[in-house]
Design a protein around this motif. Structure first.
Motif, mmCIF file in Angstrom:
data_model
loop_
_atom_site.group_PDB
_atom_site.id
_atom_site.type_symbol
_atom_site.label_atom_id
_atom_site.label_comp_id
_atom_site.label_asym_id
_atom_site.label_seq_id
_atom_site.Cartn_x
_atom_site.Cartn_y
_atom_site.Cartn_z
ATOM 1 N N ASP A 156 47.578 47.673 15.715
ATOM 2 C CA ASP A 156 46.503 47.160 14.855
ATOM 3 C C ASP A 156 45.784 48.288 14.113
ATOM 4 O O ASP A 156 44.735 48.059 13.501
ATOM 5 N N ASN A 157 46.332 49.497 14.219
ATOM 6 C CA ASN A 157 45.760 50.672 13.544
ATOM 7 C C ASN A 157 44.345 51.003 14.011
ATOM 8 O O ASN A 157 43.535 51.549 13.254
ATOM 9 N N GLN A 158 44.060 50.671 15.281
ATOM 10 C CA GLN A 158 42.737 50.969 15.830
ATOM 11 C C GLN A 158 42.700 52.318 16.536
ATOM 12 O O GLN A 158 41.643 52.941 16.645
ATOM 13 N N VAL A 159 43.845 52.759 17.052
ATOM 14 C CA VAL A 159 43.924 54.052 17.745
ATOM 15 C C VAL A 159 45.217 54.737 17.332
ATOM 16 O O VAL A 159 46.168 54.095 16.857
ATOM 17 N N GLY A 160 45.285 56.042 17.542
ATOM 18 C CA GLY A 160 46.505 56.788 17.298
ATOM 19 C C GLY A 160 47.440 56.698 18.487
ATOM 20 O O GLY A 160 47.059 56.268 19.584
ATOM 21 N N LEU A 161 48.659 57.148 18.295
ATOM 22 C CA LEU A 161 49.662 57.049 19.356
ATOM 23 C C LEU A 161 49.312 57.943 20.537
ATOM 24 O O LEU A 161 49.523 57.552 21.694
ATOM 25 N N ASP A 162 48.776 59.128 20.283
ATOM 26 C CA ASP A 162 48.397 60.023 21.384
ATOM 27 C C ASP A 162 47.321 59.389 22.255
ATOM 28 O O ASP A 162 47.378 59.467 23.495
ATOM 29 N N GLU A 163 46.337 58.763 21.607
ATOM 30 C CA GLU A 163 45.265 58.110 22.374
ATOM 31 C C GLU A 163 45.814 56.935 23.185
ATOM 32 O O GLU A 163 45.442 56.744 24.346
ATOM 33 N N ALA A 164 46.691 56.164 22.587
ATOM 34 C CA ALA A 164 47.292 55.041 23.304
ATOM 35 C C ALA A 164 48.099 55.537 24.502
ATOM 36 O O ALA A 164 48.046 54.949 25.597
#
Length: 304
Positions: A252-260
């Motif tokens: 949903d473009n709320q967080v980046g992949l590293d954060e996820a």
């Protein structure tokens, strides 16, 4: 003379996520040609493979693996349903085997199978809606306080920090006026199975390092692509698994992949901590490490 039918011994192998229990169980299953019943509340769902560390098709072709890929993502399951199916597998399907392995980290599945099920009345739709709505509107702390008021003994005997258990207990207390612990479990296994309980135990830092490495490995194997393919199921029970729910905000473009990815690691460690809390209360279990294959082999060979 007719040979007396054997009663399978049960090798129960558990441990927190990332501890290596599946590898140990699979080694034993191959060596002695015995089945594994997976006690994992997420590997039961089809299509959810990488994030649940499901055994590969190649491994499943080599080993008689049970309770894998038995549900569609929208279907609901319970410890009771698991226990009924697993008991049938042990005492009917695999009754000719000398040993059946029960391996997994879902403690309440194992407990339901080995200790039996309590005959708790079915909760009415009205009570279900009442407390589900209260949880959504007023929050978990409100549910906790209400449960302590209605069932003061629950924090002593139950896990007051487990949302699923607390919600279940307050529904029972509201509907019946009794504690959920007033209902005595009835055994599902009819035969006296010799059982060995083994818990894989690691130093906390080592376990957390294993978990972090495991998540990195899952990402490398294509977890992001797997979750992308499963987005049509994002409102299904299967998607609530750790490793899947954390990636939804990424899509949903709320967080980046590293954060996820960091969230997956954090929630995996949190889940392992809850599993360890459950295992600490299992005083009759033998602690082993993930290299103690000899201990398990000795136990199995004593039952062949």
């Amino acid at each position: 003379m007719v040979e007396k039918e054997r009663i399978p011994a049960l090798l129960i192998l558990s441990g927190p996520t990332g501890s290596g229990k599946s590898a140990l169980a699979e080694h034993i299953a191959r060596r002695y040609d015995v089945p594994i019943i997976s006690a994992d509340s997420r590997q039961i769902y089809r299509y959810f493979n990488i994030g649940t560390a499901k055994p590969s098709p190649e491994v499943q072709a080599q080993i008689d693996y049970e309770m894998i890929d038995i549900l569609e993502p929208h279907e609901r399951f319970s410890a009771g349903k698991f226990a009924v199916r697993a008991a049938h597998l042990i005492e009917h399907t695999h009754v000719h085997k000398p040993v059946v392995i029960i391996a997994g980290g879902t403690g309440f599945y194992i407990k339901a199978l080995m200790n039996g099920l309590a005959d708790i009345p079915e909760i009415t739709p009205e009570i279900n809606h009442k407390w589900n709505h209260s949880l959504k509107i007023k929050g978990f702390q409100f549910i906790q306080k209400e449960l302590v008021r209605m069932d003061p003994n629950f924090p002593i005997r139950g896990d007051i920090h487990n949302p699923h258990r607390v919600l279940r207990a307050i529904k029972v207390a509201d509907q019946t006026g009794r504690s959920i612990f007033d209902y005595t479990p009835q055994p599902l296994l009819k035969n006296p199975h010799d059982s060995g309980y083994f818990q894989i135990d690691h130093d906390r830092k080592e376990l957390y390092d294993r978990i972090n490495h495991r998540v990195d490995d899952m990402m490398g194997k294509g977890l992001v692509e797997e979750v992308r393919s499963l987005l049509p199921y994002q409102d299904c029970p299967a998607m609530r698994s750790v490793g899947y729910q954390e990636l939804l905000p990424y899509f949903d473009n709320q967080v980046g992949l590293d954060e996820a990815t960091d969230k997956i690691k954090q929630h995996s460690r949190n889940y392992a901590k809850r599993q360890l809390t459950w295992l600490r209360n299992q005083t009759s279990w033998t602690k082993i490490n993930s290299n103690d294959i000899g201990i398990l082999q000795d136990w199995v060979e004593s039952h062949l």
